[in-house]
Design a protein around this motif. Sequence first.
Motif, short mmCIF file in Angstrom:
data_model
loop_
_atom_site.label_atom_id
_atom_site.label_comp_id
_atom_site.label_asym_id
_atom_site.label_seq_id
_atom_site.Cartn_x
_atom_site.Cartn_y
_atom_site.Cartn_z
N HIS A 1 0.81 -1.23 0.00
CA HIS A 1 0.00 0.00 0.00
C HIS A 1 0.84 1.27 0.00
N CYS B 1 -6.14 -5.33 11.04
CA CYS B 1 -6.30 -5.35 9.59
C CYS B 1 -5.82 -6.65 8.96
N CYS C 1 -4.86 1.67 6.98
CA CYS C 1 -4.29 2.78 6.21
C CYS C 1 -5.23 3.26 5.12
N CYS D 1 -1.45 -1.57 12.56
CA CYS D 1 -2.08 -2.43 11.56
C CYS D 1 -2.91 -3.57 12.17
N ASN E 1 -8.88 -2.63 3.46
CA ASN E 1 -8.82 -2.76 2.00
C ASN E 1 -8.89 -4.19 1.48
N ARG F 1 -7.50 -13.40 5.90
CA ARG F 1 -6.85 -12.12 6.10
C ARG F 1 -6.90 -11.62 7.55
S1 SF4 Z 1 -1.61 -4.26 7.38
FE1 SF4 Z 1 -3.48 -3.14 6.86
S2 SF4 Z 1 -3.27 -1.15 7.84
FE2 SF4 Z 1 -1.24 -2.07 7.80
S3 SF4 Z 1 -0.28 -1.28 5.95
FE3 SF4 Z 1 -1.22 -3.26 5.43
S4 SF4 Z 1 -3.26 -2.76 4.68
FE4 SF4 Z 1 -2.49 -0.96 5.76
#
Ligand code: SF4
Lengths: 164, 423
Positions: free
Chosen positions: B127, B366, B303, B363, B385, B391
């Motif tokens: 990302h 996520c 994020c 994070c 995302n 996940r």
């Molecule tokens: S783990 Fe989730 S919050 Fe962290 S950088 Fe990756 S997508 Fe973004």
Amino acid sequence: MPGRAWKLGDNISTDEITPGRYIGLRSNLSELAKYTLIDTRADFVKGAREGDFVVAGRNFGMGSSREHAPVVIKLCGIRAVLAKSFARIFYRNAINIGLPAIICDTFKISDGDTLELELSEGYILNQTTNVRIEFPRMSKTMEAILQEGGLIPYVEKKGDLLLA
Amino acid sequence: MRTAKTLAEKIIGEHTGNGSASSGEIVIVKVDYVFSHDASGPLLISNLDKFPSGSTISNEEKRRTIFFIDHAVPAPTKELANDQNIVRNYAINNGLVLSDAGNGICHQVMAEDYASPGNLIVGTDSHTCTAGGLCSFATGMGATDISVAMKLRKTWLRVPESIKIDVGGELGRGVFAKDLILKVLSILGTDGALYKSLEFCGSAIDDMDVYGRLTLTNMAVECGAKTGLVQSDSRTRKYLEENRRGEGWRELFPDESAGYETEISLDATELEPEVALPSSPDNVRPVSEIKDVKVNEVFIGSCTNTRIEDMRVVARILNGRQKAKGLKLIVTPSSRKVYLKCIEEGIVELLLSSGAIVTPPGCGVCFGALGGIPADGDVIFSSSNRNFPGRTGNPKAQTYLGSPATAAATAINGYVSDPREFL
Ligand code: SF4
């Protein structure tokens, strides 16, 4: 040396190749490798033999940038990953660690087929069906990186990051 | 050779030796910022050790090399604590920038403190493309690529073809950048932009503040793209000024007749709040079509959003209401700065009163690293995302994705809900 095909579907994400929940093992790569594809092909780690192939559909390795994904596949003895297409970060990562990632028509390969890879000749022979699958050459720079066994040895040899 | 340039061609061109770049070309580029984090840092650092000890970088380059500890904070296990120490000590011992645990998610901190229009940024995180919302050409790579970029301050790239996403009209009530990018995903699919750049433009983008643009570019990688880009204009300037970085602003637009591979036109006015169903971010339906999906956990974080503007919307929806009985509501502000603002504006108090758990920035939830791991059979509604199988840390759970607003409405009702009911 021929190897067997481990056939997977389309859009296999890095979360499926090496799930984030095993993040605590990332500094212990041989241990992390024991969980490769655990949620997708629970029989993979026990069954994979040196020289086998991972064979996937479209967009293999989508998602995160974790280089651990190709690393654990390689640690399981996999000779090359074949797919209809690759997610770009996975593709770079695989080549960078010296794991061939080959874009080809994997429709012609079934699970368990015996394959022979002729990397420099640009084809795969499916010995089970006796079908020859040609693949396009990768970019010159990627080919050169792969030939050196990865990006770090490539840079060491050239003394700098240069295009081939 | 075409002279009219896309944003990607312009920015990459400014970083090649001969000052030009056209899509399809393979080039070596200088990098302005390089970063990594605790999830990839140890592997990257083991690579850095392979370089001859003689290769050193300048002090200015050190200030542009950042290590984040954000992926599993505070460390839930001794293994992760040890990994974080590898990263922490490496940064400190080598005079590099350390953004330590609690400071925020790398992409949010990059936007707040570092990324500027025209920068070329690479990081060990997919990302990294988030910074495209500030018109940086930013892309994620793996540990080996980034170790080379850290040492040699350059990387190689194929200059991407660009897909123009022209968004006319304006976003309606309860409809946000997240809904727009989910709509784009439903059109392109998870590999519809492989190796390409997405360039967003049109009246809805002109009217969109940077916080929303960052949400769009964040999810470019979900379409397979190398990056996503938005022009640098007066809104970009305002954002940089608010973050005390006004001097980093410059105007940057694609050329009028730049060559795009494809163009997608959308009318923002027609959009609804959109939801991605399990287990792919391109499996998108308008919220009105999703009936009676009971939810066990709502996660507002990542994020992708949870900047202060998102948190204000969440607060407006919760507004003294309680989360549904038995539902787990977890909120993670994306950075320390956002967290502090939330405290200052009374948002944390409001969240806590509604029954939420407010976690430190990071994070964790996520990607299933710590906190909020769902039970077998749980349904999660997440503002993040990705909803790939497994996940969130349990392959026996299912994840829906939507905007923070849709997540907040869902938390109140206990089933997937339209935020317009509360706005
Ligand atoms: S783990 Fe989730 S919050 Fe962290 S950088 Fe990756 S997508 Fe973004």
